[in-house]
Scaffold this motif. Structure first.
Motif, PDB file in Angstrom:
ATOM      1  N   UNK A   1       6.827  16.568  -1.204  1.00 26.37           N
ATOM      2  CA  UNK A   1       7.776  17.615  -0.818  1.00 26.37           C
ATOM      3  C   UNK A   1       9.201  17.232  -1.228  1.00 26.37           C
ATOM      4  N   UNK A   2       9.573  15.965  -1.030  1.00 25.83           N
ATOM      5  CA  UNK A   2      10.903  15.525  -1.437  1.00 25.83           C
ATOM      6  C   UNK A   2      11.058  15.644  -2.952  1.00 25.83           C
ATOM      7  N   UNK A   3      10.010  15.246  -3.688  1.00 29.18           N
ATOM      8  CA  UNK A   3      10.033  15.363  -5.149  1.00 29.18           C
ATOM      9  C   UNK A   3      10.232  16.814  -5.572  1.00 29.18           C
ATOM     10  N   UNK A   4       9.550  17.748  -4.897  1.00 22.96           N
ATOM     11  CA  UNK A   4       9.662  19.162  -5.234  1.00 22.96           C
ATOM     12  C   UNK A   4      11.055  19.699  -4.921  1.00 22.96           C
ATOM     13  N   UNK A   5      11.624  19.283  -3.800  1.00 24.96           N
ATOM     14  CA  UNK A   5      12.969  19.733  -3.439  1.00 24.96           C
ATOM     15  C   UNK A   5      14.003  19.222  -4.439  1.00 24.96           C
ATOM     16  N   UNK A   6      13.860  17.988  -4.847  1.00 22.92           N
ATOM     17  CA  UNK A   6      14.766  17.429  -5.849  1.00 22.92           C
ATOM     18  C   UNK A   6      14.650  18.163  -7.175  1.00 22.92           C
ATOM     19  N   UNK A   7      13.418  18.411  -7.602  1.00 25.56           N
ATOM     20  CA  UNK A   7      13.202  19.083  -8.887  1.00 25.56           C
ATOM     21  C   UNK A   7      13.755  20.510  -8.857  1.00 25.56           C
TER      22      UNK A   7
ATOM     23  N   UNK B   1       0.839  -1.200   0.000  1.00 22.57           N
ATOM     24  CA  UNK B   1       0.000   0.000   0.000  1.00 22.57           C
ATOM     25  C   UNK B   1       0.874   1.250   0.000  1.00 22.57           C
ATOM     26  N   UNK B   2       1.977   1.211   0.737  1.00 22.50           N
ATOM     27  CA  UNK B   2       2.907   2.348   0.734  1.00 22.50           C
ATOM     28  C   UNK B   2       3.492   2.557  -0.653  1.00 22.50           C
ATOM     29  N   UNK B   3       3.795   1.473  -1.355  1.00 26.98           N
ATOM     30  CA  UNK B   3       4.313   1.584  -2.721  1.00 26.98           C
ATOM     31  C   UNK B   3       3.280   2.211  -3.643  1.00 26.98           C
ATOM     32  N   UNK B   4       2.026   1.846  -3.461  1.00 27.27           N
ATOM     33  CA  UNK B   4       0.959   2.442  -4.269  1.00 27.27           C
ATOM     34  C   UNK B   4       0.849   3.944  -3.989  1.00 27.27           C
ATOM     35  N   UNK B   5       0.968   4.322  -2.717  1.00 25.92           N
ATOM     36  CA  UNK B   5       0.914   5.741  -2.360  1.00 25.92           C
ATOM     37  C   UNK B   5       2.101   6.487  -2.952  1.00 25.92           C
ATOM     38  N   UNK B   6       3.267   5.865  -2.925  1.00 25.13           N
ATOM     39  CA  UNK B   6       4.464   6.491  -3.488  1.00 25.13           C
ATOM     40  C   UNK B   6       4.294   6.733  -4.984  1.00 25.13           C
ATOM     41  N   UNK B   7       3.700   5.770  -5.671  1.00 23.50           N
ATOM     42  CA  UNK B   7       3.453   5.923  -7.109  1.00 23.50           C
ATOM     43  C   UNK B   7       2.557   7.125  -7.372  1.00 23.50           C
ATOM     44  N   UNK B   8       1.514   7.282  -6.556  1.00 19.95           N
ATOM     45  CA  UNK B   8       0.601   8.394  -6.737  1.00 19.95           C
ATOM     46  C   UNK B   8       1.199   9.738  -6.389  1.00 19.95           C
ATOM     47  N   UNK B   9       2.253   9.728  -5.563  1.00 19.74           N
ATOM     48  CA  UNK B   9       2.865  10.972  -5.102  1.00 19.74           C
ATOM     49  C   UNK B   9       4.044  11.420  -5.958  1.00 19.74           C
ATOM     50  N   UNK B  10       4.375  10.666  -7.001  1.00 19.98           N
ATOM     51  CA  UNK B  10       5.422  11.105  -7.908  1.00 19.98           C
ATOM     52  C   UNK B  10       6.699  10.304  -7.891  1.00 19.98           C
ATOM     53  N   UNK B  11       6.713   9.159  -7.205  1.00 21.17           N
ATOM     54  CA  UNK B  11       7.892   8.296  -7.250  1.00 21.17           C
ATOM     55  C   UNK B  11       8.048   7.698  -8.644  1.00 21.17           C
TER      56      UNK B  11
ATOM     57  N   UNK C   1       2.169  12.680   6.768  1.00 24.14           N
ATOM     58  CA  UNK C   1       1.552  11.803   5.790  1.00 24.14           C
ATOM     59  C   UNK C   1       2.538  11.420   4.688  1.00 24.14           C
ATOM     60  N   UNK C   2       2.409  10.209   4.188  1.00 23.66           N
ATOM     61  CA  UNK C   2       3.364   9.716   3.191  1.00 23.66           C
ATOM     62  C   UNK C   2       3.244  10.474   1.873  1.00 23.66           C
ATOM     63  N   UNK C   3       2.029  10.720   1.430  1.00 21.14           N
ATOM     64  CA  UNK C   3       1.817  11.412   0.154  1.00 21.14           C
ATOM     65  C   UNK C   3       2.479  12.785   0.159  1.00 21.14           C
ATOM     66  N   UNK C   4       2.195  13.593   1.163  1.00 18.37           N
ATOM     67  CA  UNK C   4       2.747  14.949   1.188  1.00 18.37           C
ATOM     68  C   UNK C   4       4.247  14.937   1.408  1.00 18.37           C
TER      69      UNK C   4
ATOM     70  N   UNK D   1      14.080   5.598   4.659  1.00 14.74           N
ATOM     71  CA  UNK D   1      13.895   5.724   6.105  1.00 14.74           C
ATOM     72  C   UNK D   1      13.369   7.097   6.496  1.00 14.74           C
ATOM     73  N   UNK D   2      13.953   8.160   5.936  1.00 17.29           N
ATOM     74  CA  UNK D   2      13.499   9.506   6.283  1.00 17.29           C
ATOM     75  C   UNK D   2      12.052   9.717   5.855  1.00 17.29           C
ATOM     76  N   UNK D   3      11.704   9.277   4.656  1.00 11.17           N
ATOM     77  CA  UNK D   3      10.346   9.492   4.164  1.00 11.17           C
ATOM     78  C   UNK D   3       9.312   8.788   5.042  1.00 11.17           C
TER      79      UNK D   3
END
Length: 259
Positions: free
Chosen positions: A241-247, A34-44, A234-237, A224-226
């Motif tokens: 946020x990590x995706x935005x910082x990287x970009x 389920x965490x992997x599914x959430x990560x996919x939806x959040x931009x992983x 929350x995992x999604x946000x 681990x940090x995420x």
């Protein structure tokens, strides 16, 4: 390669520690799939999971479910053992990252000694590649280890950023500068040798930007940090946020080079 594709920095989300929390009480909650599914939806861009010998977090059925239920590519971290090789060849994940592993360690403490274990690693790299699996080596940013990856025929390396992360947290500016310089040099040397360069371990909101800004780095793997930060936001946000910082770090770096 187009500029847009070259600029995009992939994010692999490591879901190991969702499984760590589950295993603390047994049962099936929280579910790492389920965490992997959430990560996919959040931009992983991919999912990373480390199947350890002692199964302290990810379990065999997690790998089966990830392969069957998740559309993102799976990066399976594993030690170079016959047991793990058999599992990888059975499931055929998109990628396998060979990592050092000691039962007594809390987490991976350093990079793989690829140069010193050439004869041991060579058949594992060859068999994985023959099966169509992308092979990477989790190594320190060291010229000797990079050259060993080339010699072994591994097309990808993941630079261990743990020492850099610890230096960032230490407040010791000289130590931090030295570790960042080591990563910069390792990324450049790896790319110069024809390797695809990834990085990961200990990366956070506070220290990710300098690594994300390295043009030679194509992918970051963060877990681990995420998972820890998700308790508060929350995992999604957290992933967003990590995706935005990287970009932002990648865009800023590209902008400064073109200015």
């Amino acid at each position: 390669m187009s500029g847009a594709k070259a600029a995009h920095l992939r994010l692999g989300v490591n879901i190991d520690h969702v499984a760590t929390i589950r295993n603390a009480r047994g049962g099936d909650h929280p579910d790492p799939v389920r965490a992997a599914e959430a990560a996919a939806g959040a931009g992983a861009d991919g999912i990373t999971a480390h199947l350890r010998e002692d199964r302290r977090h990810i379990r065999d059925n997690d790998i089966e479910r990830l392969m069957g239920e998740i559309r993102l590519p799976l990066n399976l971290e594993m030690a170079a053992t016959e047991e793990m090789l058999a599992i990888a060849l059975r499931h055929k994940p998109h990628a396998v990252c060979l990592v050092p592993e000691r039962r007594e360690e809390v987490t991976t403490e350093g990079g793989l000694e690829a140069a010193g274990q050439h004869n041991h690693l060579a058949p594992y790299v060859a068999r994985l590649r023959d099966a169509g699996i992308r092979v990477s080596l989790f190594i320190n940013a060291d010229r000797r280890q990079l050259e060993a990856a080339v010699s072994l025929g591994a097309p990808v390396v993941e630079l261990h950023t743990g020492a850099y992360a610890h230096a960032h947290d230490s407040g010791d500016a000289a130590r931090y500068d030295a570790e960042l310089a080591r990563l910069v040099a390792g990324a450049r040397e790896g790319a110069g040798l024809g390797l695809e360069v990834h990085a990961g371990h200990g990366l956070t909101f506070d220290n990710v930007a300098p690594v994300a800004g390295l043009a030679e780095v194509r992918e970051l793997n963060i877990g681990h940090f995420l998972v820890g930060e998700a308790i508060f936001g929350g995992l999604d946000s957290t992933i967003r946020r990590m995706r935005a910082l990287m970009d932002k770090a990648r865009a800023d770096a590209l902008g400064s080079r073109s200015a």
